[in-house]
Motif scaffolding. Structure first.
Motif, mmCIF file in Angstrom:
data_model
loop_
_atom_site.group_PDB
_atom_site.id
_atom_site.type_symbol
_atom_site.label_atom_id
_atom_site.label_comp_id
_atom_site.label_asym_id
_atom_site.label_seq_id
_atom_site.Cartn_x
_atom_site.Cartn_y
_atom_site.Cartn_z
ATOM 1 N N ASP A 122 0.850 -1.188 0.000
ATOM 2 C CA ASP A 122 0.000 0.000 0.000
ATOM 3 C C ASP A 122 0.889 1.243 0.000
ATOM 4 O O ASP A 122 1.088 1.885 1.021
ATOM 5 N N ARG A 123 1.396 1.576 -1.177
ATOM 6 C CA ARG A 123 2.342 2.684 -1.270
ATOM 7 C C ARG A 123 1.616 3.947 -1.696
ATOM 8 O O ARG A 123 1.659 4.365 -2.848
ATOM 9 N N TYR A 124 0.891 4.540 -0.775
ATOM 10 C CA TYR A 124 0.186 5.771 -1.096
ATOM 11 C C TYR A 124 1.186 6.926 -1.131
ATOM 12 O O TYR A 124 1.914 7.143 -0.175
ATOM 13 N N LEU A 125 1.177 7.657 -2.228
ATOM 14 C CA LEU A 125 2.040 8.824 -2.336
ATOM 15 C C LEU A 125 1.191 10.064 -2.486
ATOM 16 O O LEU A 125 0.133 10.046 -3.130
ATOM 17 N N GLY A 126 1.674 11.156 -1.897
ATOM 18 C CA GLY A 126 0.968 12.418 -2.055
ATOM 19 C C GLY A 126 1.087 12.932 -3.479
ATOM 20 O O GLY A 126 2.001 12.571 -4.228
ATOM 21 N N GLN A 159 -0.421 3.896 -11.413
ATOM 22 C CA GLN A 159 -0.806 5.242 -10.987
ATOM 23 C C GLN A 159 -2.052 5.207 -10.103
ATOM 24 O O GLN A 159 -2.141 5.914 -9.091
ATOM 25 N N LEU A 160 -3.001 4.354 -10.438
ATOM 26 C CA LEU A 160 -4.215 4.245 -9.649
ATOM 27 C C LEU A 160 -3.915 3.703 -8.251
ATOM 28 O O LEU A 160 -4.439 4.199 -7.248
ATOM 29 N N ALA A 161 -3.045 2.686 -8.163
ATOM 30 C CA ALA A 161 -2.708 2.105 -6.863
ATOM 31 C C ALA A 161 -1.885 3.060 -6.018
ATOM 32 O O ALA A 161 -2.006 3.078 -4.791
ATOM 33 N N THR A 162 -1.044 3.870 -6.665
ATOM 34 C CA THR A 162 -0.121 4.738 -5.929
ATOM 35 C C THR A 162 -0.730 6.081 -5.567
ATOM 36 O O THR A 162 -0.597 6.550 -4.428
ATOM 37 N N TYR A 163 -1.397 6.713 -6.535
ATOM 38 C CA TYR A 163 -1.923 8.057 -6.313
ATOM 39 C C TYR A 163 -3.435 8.094 -6.099
ATOM 40 O O TYR A 163 -3.990 9.136 -5.773
ATOM 41 N N GLY A 164 -4.089 6.983 -6.331
ATOM 42 C CA GLY A 164 -5.528 6.934 -6.121
ATOM 43 C C GLY A 164 -6.339 7.427 -7.295
ATOM 44 O O GLY A 164 -7.578 7.480 -7.214
ATOM 45 N N ILE A 165 -5.700 7.770 -8.409
ATOM 46 C CA ILE A 165 -6.425 8.266 -9.580
ATOM 47 C C ILE A 165 -5.588 8.026 -10.825
ATOM 48 O O ILE A 165 -4.346 8.083 -10.780
ATOM 49 N N ALA A 166 -6.247 7.716 -11.955
ATOM 50 C CA ALA A 166 -5.549 7.499 -13.227
ATOM 51 C C ALA A 166 -6.534 7.762 -14.363
ATOM 52 O O ALA A 166 -7.755 7.703 -14.181
ATOM 53 N N ALA A 175 -10.450 6.752 -13.415
ATOM 54 C CA ALA A 175 -10.676 5.795 -12.327
ATOM 55 C C ALA A 175 -10.061 6.387 -11.064
ATOM 56 O O ALA A 175 -8.978 6.971 -11.101
ATOM 57 N N PHE A 176 -10.738 6.217 -9.939
ATOM 58 C CA PHE A 176 -10.202 6.779 -8.691
ATOM 59 C C PHE A 176 -10.620 5.912 -7.512
ATOM 60 O O PHE A 176 -11.650 5.230 -7.533
ATOM 61 N N ALA A 179 -7.830 -5.837 -6.784
ATOM 62 C CA ALA A 179 -7.374 -6.299 -8.096
ATOM 63 C C ALA A 179 -6.391 -5.312 -8.710
ATOM 64 O O ALA A 179 -5.413 -5.697 -9.365
ATOM 65 N N VAL A 180 -6.627 -4.031 -8.486
ATOM 66 C CA VAL A 180 -5.731 -3.003 -8.999
ATOM 67 C C VAL A 180 -4.367 -3.092 -8.324
ATOM 68 O O VAL A 180 -3.320 -3.059 -8.976
ATOM 69 N N ARG A 181 -4.369 -3.229 -6.995
ATOM 70 C CA ARG A 181 -3.105 -3.345 -6.274
ATOM 71 C C ARG A 181 -2.359 -4.608 -6.679
ATOM 72 O O ARG A 181 -1.130 -4.610 -6.798
ATOM 73 N N SER A 182 -3.090 -5.694 -6.863
ATOM 74 C CA SER A 182 -2.453 -6.941 -7.296
ATOM 75 C C SER A 182 -1.755 -6.753 -8.631
ATOM 76 O O SER A 182 -0.597 -7.156 -8.807
ATOM 77 N N ALA A 183 -2.457 -6.123 -9.581
ATOM 78 C CA ALA A 183 -1.851 -5.897 -10.901
ATOM 79 C C ALA A 183 -0.634 -4.999 -10.785
ATOM 80 O O ALA A 183 0.383 -5.212 -11.457
ATOM 81 N N ALA A 184 -0.722 -3.984 -9.920
ATOM 82 C CA ALA A 184 0.413 -3.073 -9.750
ATOM 83 C C ALA A 184 1.612 -3.799 -9.155
ATOM 84 O O ALA A 184 2.762 -3.583 -9.556
ATOM 85 N N LEU A 185 1.372 -4.684 -8.189
ATOM 86 C CA LEU A 185 2.464 -5.429 -7.569
ATOM 87 C C LEU A 185 3.122 -6.380 -8.564
ATOM 88 O O LEU A 185 4.343 -6.559 -8.565
#
Length: 771
Positions: free
Chosen positions: A509-513, A539-546, A731-732, A761-767
């Motif tokens: 869960d790498r949330y970045l500002g 981008q969606l997993a990291t920043y919450g929006i893409a 997507a957000f 599912a988004v985080r899984s794909a990002a990982l």
């Protein structure tokens, strides 16, 4: 007058210093490294709980305050308790007790908040006491908090001060201390102490095992880490607490503040070692040369830092005891006890057992006795001679038996007259590093985290161990290379296991500002639908929006894309929903009015986590989409208005949506945090929030906090605005990113289609692509 940070004082009744080790009490011994301590402090006489605590509270001897047994009586003295002293100075105090007599020796007005239970030393009393203290600490209004923990004393009387049950009580007390320290944070001053030790099942006898106590103090900026006091007393508690509160001591107090008289432990140890240059105990070389040779031999033989330090420090007990011509027979145990609160078991335990290792080798190795020096042969007689068969078998089962035997070899060989060796000072960096190391590794965790083939199935990476397989282990050594850790473990049945623990994933869960120019970055990094969606997921997993472009204007496309990157969830709006002005809308989203920043569907359980919106037809005027980073706004609120943040994380509100065929409700706080305090969800929707039923004063505080947060969300600091064009899809993360829009004329035929998917599912794909 208030202090900047609360001062926490904890008394652990009956906690004998000889049982405080890095493995048994990791929280307390980590606190030791963060501040100053004395493990040879002395209690007062008689060493009973009520007289000693009265002396701790009021800074005077029992002969002065007249409490000489555990009979609840009001002290006959003008000396105030440190709690009353702080109150007189305008500070807010709180006390949490689970033994009623302690309440009798405190002034009635000593504390603004008093929590007292008297369950007869119930096994759950400490937890209940700490729960109450945590509730008070969360309010952030008290300057000085005293907490009493009773379980070690209770189980000492019940089972004995050296029993397994007592050791378990010590561990549980350490856990409760950890809960308190987590609550106040790393910067608050803390003092932890005890009233007495114990022997067998009592503490009435005035012997060292009873009279020896400890004091540990952390005060960042005022006390250097890993420092020690040469001596301390129960009478020093009150003036030291006052000093931590930035108050002058009361003139009636007989003790002294300990702050300012501490010395770095590394200096103390180096001085003790240097002093052994004048002692030989019958050997051909001085004790200093002997330990330096032993450490140099271990290093030359490729031993790790733990063994090198064990060799350097293994005879330090000679300088702490009553050494005769052949040294001090009990030096191994005395040295180990002096070092055990500060250093890892891999250093301390070989020291503790190196004399027993000599007795073991004499018993099992033919010719070993003859290879010993004359002095070592003579000291063997004072140390008990060879082990008997039962003792020999028991030694072989010790977790650090092998290490103790290796230390014994370097001990025996480090006695060469005239050998040129490295000076003592060359070992200081090694010692400083050991004293500054991280908290000890939990052996159960290390066993559970191991990913070797015997612990994890190679095909599925799933555990092969059950919960019972994690018990009974002790950490022998640990080492780290490129973030990966290897931990050697010993089991009580004699087995050894090397746990292989990979470096932690840098992802998760790498949330970045959002960076300052994020609004342009979102569009610049938008992805073609026909291309690789890896960057979109990252981008969606990291920043919450893409953003996706070139999605066309065919209806239903958003569901196809949703099923490509995840699994579309059906809600009361269906699998696919249209966002456009309707003649008879069931939701304000289906009108042309502007919408403030909000969370979708907060009334659903679970709340949808990712929303996809596909622009089929854009409005020529108005209708811009606005997105707000709720996590960043929540963190700003935490910093600038901590009381508001606390209210919004602890006040449950009901979100509700109802129509002819549905009535959906969910109760949750606006800002949700996990157990570590990290924000994990933000849910704001004024259109569906019911008014919470609170008292008038609580209601006023809630609505003030609510308004503060909404003002941040509506401001420019955490927002970006995008006017989606036909064929674009956004997507957000619906539990991080709030969304809204500007109004558009009723004549516009603005048309979006949307759906919801789950973020896992988004985080899984990002990982999988190394986000």
């Amino acid at each position: 007058m208030t202090t900047i940070l609360p001062v926490l004082v904890v008394s652990i009744d009956g906690m004998a210093p000889r049982h405080i080790t890095r493995s048994n009490m990791p929280t307390l011994t980590t606190l030791v490294r963060e501040g100053a301590s004395c493990f040879r402090a002395q209690t007062v006489r008689p060493p009973w709980t009520l007289p000693v605590h009265t002396s701790m509270f009021r800074g005077i001897d029992p002969s002065s305050h007249t409490i000489v047994d555990n009979t609840p009586t009001e002290p006959k003295t003008d000396a105030p308790s440190f709690l009353r002293h702080a109150r007189d100075a305008g500070q807010s105090t709180a006390v949490f007790l689970n033994w009623l007599p302690l309440d009798h020796v405190l002034e009635r007005d000593a504390a603004e908040r008093r929590f007292v239970i008297d369950g007869g030393y119930g096994p759950d009393d400490d937890r209940r006491t700490v729960d109450a203290a945590l509730e008070a600490l969360a309010e952030g209004i008290h300057d000085l908090v005293f907490v009493y923990l009773s379980q070690p004393d209770a189980d000492g009387h019940r089972f004995g001060w050296d029993s397994p049950e007592y050791l378990d009580a010590a561990r549980r007390s350490d856990t409760e201390l950890g809960r308190l320290l987590d609550a106040i944070g790393p910067d608050s001053p803390v003092l932890v102490t005890t009233d007495h030790g114990g022997l067998e099942k009592n503490h009435a006898d005035e012997v060292p095992e009873v009279l020896e106590t400890f004091i540990v103090v952390r005060s960042p900026g005022r006390i250097a880490p890993a420092s020690v006091w040469d001596s301390a007393s129960a009478l020093d508690v009150a003036p030291t607490v006052a000093d931590l509160c930035r108050l002058e001591p009361d003139p009636h107090w007989e003790g002294r503040s300990l702050l300012g008289s501490e010395r770095p432990l590394s200096d103390v140890l180096m001085e003790l070692l240097a002093a052994t240059a004048h002692a030989a105990y019958g050997e051909q070389v001085s004790m200093l040369d002997h330990v330096l040779q032993s450490a140099a031999l271990a290093r030359a033989n490729g031993e790790g830092d733990e063994m090198v330090l064990a060799c350097l420090l293994h005879d330090i007990g000679h300088a702490l005891g009553d050494a005769g011509h052949w040294g001090f027979p009990g030096h191994a145990e005395v040295g180990a006890q002096a070092l055990q609160p500060f250093l890892e078991p891999a250093i301390v335990e070989p020291i503790r057992h190196h004399v027993r290792a000599k007795r073991y080798r004499v018993a099992v190795e033919p010719g070993y006795h003859e290879r010993l020096s004359k002095a070592s042969q003579m000291s063997l007689l004072e140390q008990g001679g060879p082990l008997n068969p039962d003792e020999t078998e028991a030694f072989g089962q010790l977790p650090f038996a092998d290490e103790a035997v290796r230390l014994r070899t370097y001990d025996d060989d480090g006695k060469v007259e005239g050998l040129v060796i490295e000076p003592l000072e060359s070992f200081r960096p090694l010692l400083d590093t050991a004293l500054a190391a991280e908290p000890p590794i939990d052996p159960a965790w290390a066993r559970d985290a191991c990913r070797c083939p015997s612990c994890r199935d190679a095909g599925t990476d799933q555990h092969l161990l059950g919960a019972a397989d994690l018990d009974g282990w002790t950490v022998i050594t640990s080492s780290e290379t490129d973030g990966a850790r290897r931990v050697l473990l010993h089991h009580v049945d004699g087995r050894r296991h090397e746990a292989m623990i990979p470096a932690p994933s840098p992802h998760g869960d790498r949330y970045l500002g959002w960076p300052a120019d994020f609004s342009s970055q979102v569009r610049a990094h938008s992805t073609d639908r026909s291309g690789d969606l890896a960057e979109f997921n990252r981008q969606l997993a990291t920043y919450g929006i893409a953003l996706l472009h070139d999605c066309g204007d065919a209806e239903g496309t958003v569901v196809e894309i949703g099923n490509t990157i995840g699994f579309v969830r059906r809600t009361n709006y269906g699998t696919l929903f249209d966002v456009r002005a309707e003649p008879d809308p069931i939701n304000l989203a289906y009108t042309p009015v502007g919408l403030g920043a909000h969370t979708d569907n907060p009334y659903r359980e679970p709340c949808p986590t990712v929303q996809l919106l596909h622009c089929l037809r854009a409005a020529r005027e108005g209708g811009a989409s606005r997105f707000v980073d709720g996590f960043a706004a929540a963190e700003r609120l935490r910093t600038e208005a901590p009381d508001d943040f606390r209210i919004l994380t602890t006040t449950d509100v009901m979100f509700r949506f109802h129509a002819d065929d549905v009535d959906l409700r969910a109760i949750r706080p606006m800002i949700e945090v996990d157990r570590s305090g990290r924000v994990r969800a933000v849910r704001v929707n004024n259109r569906s929030m019911e008014a919470p039923r609170l008292s008038p004063s609580a209601s006023a505080r809630f609505y003030a906090a609510y308004r503060s947060f909404v003002d941040m969300l509506e401001g420019p600091d955490f927002a970006l605005e995008i006017t989606l064009q036909s064929g674009e899809l956004v997507a957000f993360d619906n539990q991080r990113v709030l969304h809204g829009r500007s109004a558009f004329p009723t004549t516009e035929s603005r048309h979006f289609q949307g759906c919801y998917i789950d973020i896992d599912a988004v985080r899984s794909a990002a990982l999988l692509v190394g986000a």
